[in-house]
Motif scaffolding. Structure first.
Motif, PDB file in Angstrom:
ATOM      1  N   LEU A 582       0.824  -1.198   0.000  1.00  0.00           N
ATOM      2  CA  LEU A 582       0.000   0.000   0.000  1.00  0.00           C
ATOM      3  C   LEU A 582       0.863   1.255   0.000  1.00  0.00           C
ATOM      4  O   LEU A 582       1.797   1.384   0.800  1.00  0.00           O
ATOM      5  CB  LEU A 582      -0.904  -0.011   1.235  1.00  0.00           C
ATOM      6  CG  LEU A 582      -1.975   1.062   1.359  1.00  0.00           C
ATOM      7  CD1 LEU A 582      -2.987   0.962   0.220  1.00  0.00           C
ATOM      8  CD2 LEU A 582      -2.685   0.924   2.710  1.00  0.00           C
ATOM      9  N   ASN A 583       0.520   2.189  -0.904  1.00  0.00           N
ATOM     10  CA  ASN A 583       1.162   3.495  -0.956  1.00  0.00           C
ATOM     11  C   ASN A 583       0.087   4.566  -1.125  1.00  0.00           C
ATOM     12  O   ASN A 583      -1.002   4.301  -1.667  1.00  0.00           O
ATOM     13  CB  ASN A 583       2.156   3.579  -2.117  1.00  0.00           C
ATOM     14  CG  ASN A 583       3.445   2.847  -1.838  1.00  0.00           C
ATOM     15  OD1 ASN A 583       4.340   3.355  -1.163  1.00  0.00           O
ATOM     16  ND2 ASN A 583       3.550   1.623  -2.370  1.00  0.00           N
ATOM     17  N   SER A 604      -8.881  10.728  -0.134  1.00  0.00           N
ATOM     18  CA  SER A 604      -8.183   9.456  -0.278  1.00  0.00           C
ATOM     19  C   SER A 604      -7.466   9.388  -1.614  1.00  0.00           C
ATOM     20  O   SER A 604      -8.012   9.768  -2.654  1.00  0.00           O
ATOM     21  CB  SER A 604      -9.198   8.304  -0.164  1.00  0.00           C
ATOM     22  OG  SER A 604      -8.541   7.061  -0.171  1.00  0.00           O
ATOM     23  N   ASP A 605      -6.230   8.904  -1.592  1.00  0.00           N
ATOM     24  CA  ASP A 605      -5.449   8.668  -2.808  1.00  0.00           C
ATOM     25  C   ASP A 605      -4.525   7.493  -2.532  1.00  0.00           C
ATOM     26  O   ASP A 605      -3.325   7.650  -2.299  1.00  0.00           O
ATOM     27  CB  ASP A 605      -4.654   9.914  -3.191  1.00  0.00           C
ATOM     28  CG  ASP A 605      -3.951   9.763  -4.542  1.00  0.00           C
ATOM     29  OD1 ASP A 605      -4.224   8.767  -5.245  1.00  0.00           O
ATOM     30  OD2 ASP A 605      -3.129  10.637  -4.883  1.00  0.00           O
ATOM     31  N   LEU A 606      -5.107   6.296  -2.529  1.00  0.00           N
ATOM     32  CA  LEU A 606      -4.382   5.085  -2.171  1.00  0.00           C
ATOM     33  C   LEU A 606      -4.201   4.195  -3.397  1.00  0.00           C
ATOM     34  O   LEU A 606      -5.104   4.069  -4.227  1.00  0.00           O
ATOM     35  CB  LEU A 606      -5.137   4.302  -1.094  1.00  0.00           C
ATOM     36  CG  LEU A 606      -5.357   5.007   0.240  1.00  0.00           C
ATOM     37  CD1 LEU A 606      -6.167   4.119   1.171  1.00  0.00           C
ATOM     38  CD2 LEU A 606      -4.032   5.384   0.894  1.00  0.00           C
ATOM     39  N   VAL A 607      -3.048   3.556  -3.483  1.00  0.00           N
ATOM     40  CA  VAL A 607      -2.737   2.612  -4.549  1.00  0.00           C
ATOM     41  C   VAL A 607      -2.198   1.342  -3.911  1.00  0.00           C
ATOM     42  O   VAL A 607      -1.298   1.390  -3.068  1.00  0.00           O
ATOM     43  CB  VAL A 607      -1.698   3.190  -5.536  1.00  0.00           C
ATOM     44  CG1 VAL A 607      -1.348   2.153  -6.595  1.00  0.00           C
ATOM     45  CG2 VAL A 607      -2.209   4.465  -6.178  1.00  0.00           C
ATOM     46  N   VAL A 615      -0.586  -2.889 -10.364  1.00  0.00           N
ATOM     47  CA  VAL A 615      -1.619  -2.239  -9.551  1.00  0.00           C
ATOM     48  C   VAL A 615      -2.876  -3.098  -9.556  1.00  0.00           C
ATOM     49  O   VAL A 615      -3.406  -3.446 -10.611  1.00  0.00           O
ATOM     50  CB  VAL A 615      -1.937  -0.825 -10.084  1.00  0.00           C
ATOM     51  CG1 VAL A 615      -3.114  -0.224  -9.317  1.00  0.00           C
ATOM     52  CG2 VAL A 615      -0.715   0.075  -9.967  1.00  0.00           C
ATOM     53  N   HIS A 616      -3.352  -3.441  -8.381  1.00  0.00           N
ATOM     54  CA  HIS A 616      -4.563  -4.249  -8.253  1.00  0.00           C
ATOM     55  C   HIS A 616      -5.738  -3.450  -7.691  1.00  0.00           C
ATOM     56  O   HIS A 616      -6.891  -3.861  -7.858  1.00  0.00           O
ATOM     57  CB  HIS A 616      -4.304  -5.459  -7.356  1.00  0.00           C
ATOM     58  CG  HIS A 616      -3.368  -6.457  -7.958  1.00  0.00           C
ATOM     59  ND1 HIS A 616      -3.759  -7.347  -8.925  1.00  0.00           N
ATOM     60  CD2 HIS A 616      -2.051  -6.686  -7.744  1.00  0.00           C
ATOM     61  CE1 HIS A 616      -2.735  -8.111  -9.278  1.00  0.00           C
ATOM     62  NE2 HIS A 616      -1.679  -7.729  -8.576  1.00  0.00           N
ATOM     63  N   GLY A 617      -5.437  -2.333  -7.042  1.00  0.00           N
ATOM     64  CA  GLY A 617      -6.534  -1.580  -6.462  1.00  0.00           C
ATOM     65  C   GLY A 617      -6.189  -0.144  -6.175  1.00  0.00           C
ATOM     66  O   GLY A 617      -5.020   0.200  -5.923  1.00  0.00           O
ATOM     67  N   THR A 618      -7.205   0.725  -6.263  1.00  0.00           N
ATOM     68  CA  THR A 618      -7.063   2.119  -5.868  1.00  0.00           C
ATOM     69  C   THR A 618      -8.288   2.528  -5.066  1.00  0.00           C
ATOM     70  O   THR A 618      -9.378   1.960  -5.224  1.00  0.00           O
ATOM     71  CB  THR A 618      -6.931   3.062  -7.082  1.00  0.00           C
ATOM     72  OG1 THR A 618      -8.124   2.976  -7.872  1.00  0.00           O
ATOM     73  CG2 THR A 618      -5.723   2.712  -7.927  1.00  0.00           C
ATOM     74  N   LYS A 619      -8.101   3.498  -4.218  1.00  0.00           N
ATOM     75  CA  LYS A 619      -9.204   4.092  -3.462  1.00  0.00           C
ATOM     76  C   LYS A 619      -8.978   5.600  -3.526  1.00  0.00           C
ATOM     77  O   LYS A 619      -8.042   6.120  -2.922  1.00  0.00           O
ATOM     78  CB  LYS A 619      -9.215   3.597  -2.015  1.00  0.00           C
ATOM     79  CG  LYS A 619     -10.379   4.108  -1.183  1.00  0.00           C
ATOM     80  CD  LYS A 619     -10.339   3.522   0.237  1.00  0.00           C
ATOM     81  CE  LYS A 619     -11.491   4.009   1.091  1.00  0.00           C
ATOM     82  NZ  LYS A 619     -11.417   3.459   2.483  1.00  0.00           N
ATOM     83  N   LEU A 647     -10.979  -2.232  -8.079  1.00  0.00           N
ATOM     84  CA  LEU A 647     -10.251  -3.472  -7.824  1.00  0.00           C
ATOM     85  C   LEU A 647     -10.145  -4.261  -9.117  1.00  0.00           C
ATOM     86  O   LEU A 647     -11.160  -4.653  -9.705  1.00  0.00           O
ATOM     87  CB  LEU A 647     -10.964  -4.305  -6.758  1.00  0.00           C
ATOM     88  CG  LEU A 647     -11.236  -3.608  -5.420  1.00  0.00           C
ATOM     89  CD1 LEU A 647     -12.058  -4.507  -4.521  1.00  0.00           C
ATOM     90  CD2 LEU A 647      -9.932  -3.216  -4.737  1.00  0.00           C
ATOM     91  N   ASP A 648      -8.925  -4.451  -9.591  1.00  0.00           N
ATOM     92  CA  ASP A 648      -8.675  -5.188 -10.836  1.00  0.00           C
ATOM     93  C   ASP A 648      -9.564  -4.691 -11.966  1.00  0.00           C
ATOM     94  O   ASP A 648     -10.157  -5.463 -12.720  1.00  0.00           O
ATOM     95  CB  ASP A 648      -8.869  -6.681 -10.617  1.00  0.00           C
ATOM     96  CG  ASP A 648      -7.770  -7.281  -9.757  1.00  0.00           C
ATOM     97  OD1 ASP A 648      -6.646  -6.757  -9.783  1.00  0.00           O
ATOM     98  OD2 ASP A 648      -8.050  -8.271  -9.050  1.00  0.00           O
TER      99      ASP A 648
END
Length: 659
Positions: A582-583, A604-607, A615-619, A647-648
């Motif tokens: 997670l970053n 929120s700005d998560l990768v 990359v499998h997911g972002t929020k 997600l994917d």
């Protein structure tokens, strides 16, 4: 940190609870849903915990149980002999149903209904009016009068019900078959079984339950809610709502029931049940889910074994554990847990990112029946990304749990999960999956599950109830169309029984009384103040990933330094499992104009990447942030800006306002 949910009947409290899924062990269609192996160990192999394989789908037959006839009008005398020739009452289309427990014989279940249209006194049928408790046959037979149901509380003389409360929610049975718990009342038919002809209104008593909260025992006692009878039939779990530091809060309690035939203090001065040996299921000195590491004051630590009883939901079949909605194990993911009343050992009963709280554990402790929003994608925009540590949840749980409903619209459906919980691709078995989804079918998505599902004593059946979506949760500006009711008389609630047809009946075993002492709880002293839940004080901390990386966490308190107002987190190669890295950043601020109203500002700005770097997911929130206003008592979703979890390649977006 009020990790709680509020439940409702009518306008008192509001709880959350529809897509048609395939029968059997569910998967959510490919790689978009990220499984997590959060189940407890079942055995030990080579020194490492091992969970058993997921159970295979089993045959389940769901049918509807009978209820009193429906009157089209609630006016006096509308329940005519033509509608009910037996003159034993009618219910309205809005029956305000709540199903309850099986009786010890497994052939009857309890339910609370609103009778309507009764004739005026002195007509004998005038007693079939208002909120009452009934017993319903499950085996297709009838009572001697010809009905498949019997009203237990109709016509009970006032002198037999001094001090009773009007609430009759969550009806539950004692093993003697002579007593029922409903609301804050115990209904008692003396030496007679409630199902027998000898159990008449004149022989029935309704005794109030009183919790003393004053040092001298004076007054009416404290307000309690969501009562749950322990399987030993001696102890009672309950919840108490409170306001601490300007924010809504709730605690669970355990007490012994003691019949008091002639009270000398407090009110009512009539035969009643007193709650004695009361324990608050909370210890402010115990380790909290998120706390400062005492060895490293600049670090935070997360303890997934912390006992965080937000709302008590019941007990295991053996009575050894208490079940509850607890502090999230993963960010924004509201789950149910069980804690051993002696040792404090915690089990996470569910792990799916959707919302759950109604729960019942089977008599042999091997299975869990839940009402869950899984499969609806209602909560995926918040909780779909797995493995985010529950840090912002220090201030968001009231708001995130409240998004599960649209007012009185629930998104619950019943699921069967084995003892070891969600793991891998196993997400339980939907109990009412076998249907075509047509109006009125057992899996009609507009019939939404409500609390609580209940197991039969032999472990072969589960009873639950549902309510039909009605305006304003459908129709008008709401894009969801309103379906006409196909239930008898057009009523908008129904009671269902799910029979697990391949199971061998269990032999019910009596549960011995548990100790009055809960080692990890706090004995309640009448008149003592309610504690606030502790939290990490204002400051900047480091949270180390279990496998790699870290998170920088900044906690800001309000001006009075009484609660947290903002949590900001920055992740750098953070991973607890080594598989997901997670970053990015997340910052959430919460204001409470009133104790129950949450105004949330979420950025929120998560990768999240895998070990392969993909990359499998972002929020991500919209550039101006996601701003949510929601009240825990009404659950109407109102937001500006967006918050999207992808997600994917599959995007999960927030509900539209008022839907």
């Amino acid at each position: 940190m009020p990790y709680l949910t509020m439940t409702s009947r009518r306008t008192r409290w509001s709880r959350g609870w529809a897509a048609v899924l395939l029968a059997g062990a569910l998967t959510l269609g490919g790689a978009a849903w990220q499984p997590v192996d959060a189940a407890p160990a079942a055995a030990t192999g080579n020194g490492r915990p091992v969970s058993p394989p997921a159970p295979k789908p089993e045959p389940i037959k769901v049918t509807e149980l009978p209820l009193p006839p429906v009157t089209p009008s609630t006016g006096e005398g509308a329940c005519t002999p033509a509608l009910n020739p037996h003159r034993t009452g009618c219910i309205g289309r809005s029956v305000d149903l709540q199903s309850g427990d099986f009786l010890p014989d497994g052939r009857h279940v309890t339910a609370t209904v609103d009778f309507a249209g009764a004739p005026a006194a002195p007509d004998p049928a005038s007693v079939y009016t208002g909120r009452q408790l009934i017993i319903v046959k499950t085996d297709g037979t009838t009572f001697p009068g010809g009905d498949a149901w019997k009203c237990v509380t109709c016509g009970v003389p006032d002198g037999n019900a001094v001090g009773r409360s009007e609430a009759m929610d969550y009806p539950q049975t004692f093993d003697d078959g002579r007593r029922l718990l409903a609301g804050t009342n115990i209904i008692d038919c003396g030496p007679h079984r409630l199902t027998s002809q000898a159990c008449t209104p004149e022989r029935t008593h309704i005794y109030p339950i009183r919790w003393n909260v004053t040092p001298d025992g004076s007054g009416p006692g404290g307000s309690i809610r969501e009562l749950r009878l322990h399987p030993d039939n001696v102890h009672l779990g309950f919840n108490v709502a409170t306001v601490t530091n300007g924010k809504f809060n709730q605690y669970g309690y355990l007490a012994r029931l003691k019949f008091n035939p002639a009270p000398e203090t407090g009110t009512p001065r009539a035969p009643r049940y007193d709650l004695v040996k009361v324990t608050r299921l909370f210890d402010p000195a115990d380790t909290q889910p998120v706390s400062v590491d005492p060895r490293h004051p600049d670090r935070l630590r997360i303890n997934p074994e912390a006992i965080t009883v937000g709302e008590l939901r019941g007990f295991s079949g053996s009575g050894r554990e208490v079940t509850y909605v607890g502090y999230p194990g993963e960010s924004s993911n509201i789950d149910v847990f069980a804690a051993d009343l002696k040792t404090g050992k915690v089990r996470r009963l569910t792990a799916h990112p959707e919302y759950v709280d109604p729960v019942d554990i089977s008599p042999d402790d091997r299975w869990t029946a839940v009402m869950d929003t899984r499969g609806t994608d209602r909560q995926m925009f918040l909780a779909g990304m797995r493995g985010i540590p529950p840090v912002t949840d220090l201030i968001t749980t009231s708001a995130t749990s409240s998004t599960r409903n649209n007012g009185q619209r629930r998104f619950f459906q019943p699921y069967l999960i084995d003892r070891y919980g969600d793991r891998g691709s196993y997400q339980g078995q939907r109990i009412n999956a076998a249907g075509d989804g047509s109006p009125g079918s057992v899996n009609d998505p507009e019939w939404n599950g409500r609390a609580d599902p209940k197991w039969s004593p032999d472990g072969t059946s589960i009873v639950y109830w549902q309510a039909l979506t009605v305006p304003p949760a459908c129709g008008g500006h709401n894009p969801l169309p309103c379906r006409p009711s196909t239930a008898p008389g057009g009523r908008t609630a129904r009671m269902m029984i799910a029979r697990l047809t391949s199971r061998t009946p269990l032999r019910p075993k009596p549960v011995a009384p548990i100790s009055d002492t809960v080692p990890w709880g706090t004995p309640y002293v009448p008149g003592s103040p309610t504690p606030a839940r502790p939290y990490p004080p204002q400051g900047t901390y480091t949270l180390k990933g279990k496998k790699s990386g870290s998170a920088k966490v900044t906690i800001t308190e309000n001006a009075g330094r009484t609660i947290i107002s903002t949590v900001a987190v920055s992740y750098t190669n953070y991973s607890d499992d080594g598989a997901r890295i997670l970053n990015g950043t997340e910052k959430v601020g919460v204001q409470n104009p009133t104790p129950t109203l949450n105004k949330v500002d979420w950025y929120s700005d998560l990768v999240q990447t895998g070990r392969d770097g993909r990359v499998h997911g972002t929020k991500k929130s919209s550039p101006d942030g996601f701003h949510l206003t929601i009240d825990v008592l009404t659950n109407f979703f109102q937001a500006t800006g967006t918050l999207t979890t992808t997600l994917d390649g599959r995007a999960y977006t927030q509900p539209a306002n008022d839907t």
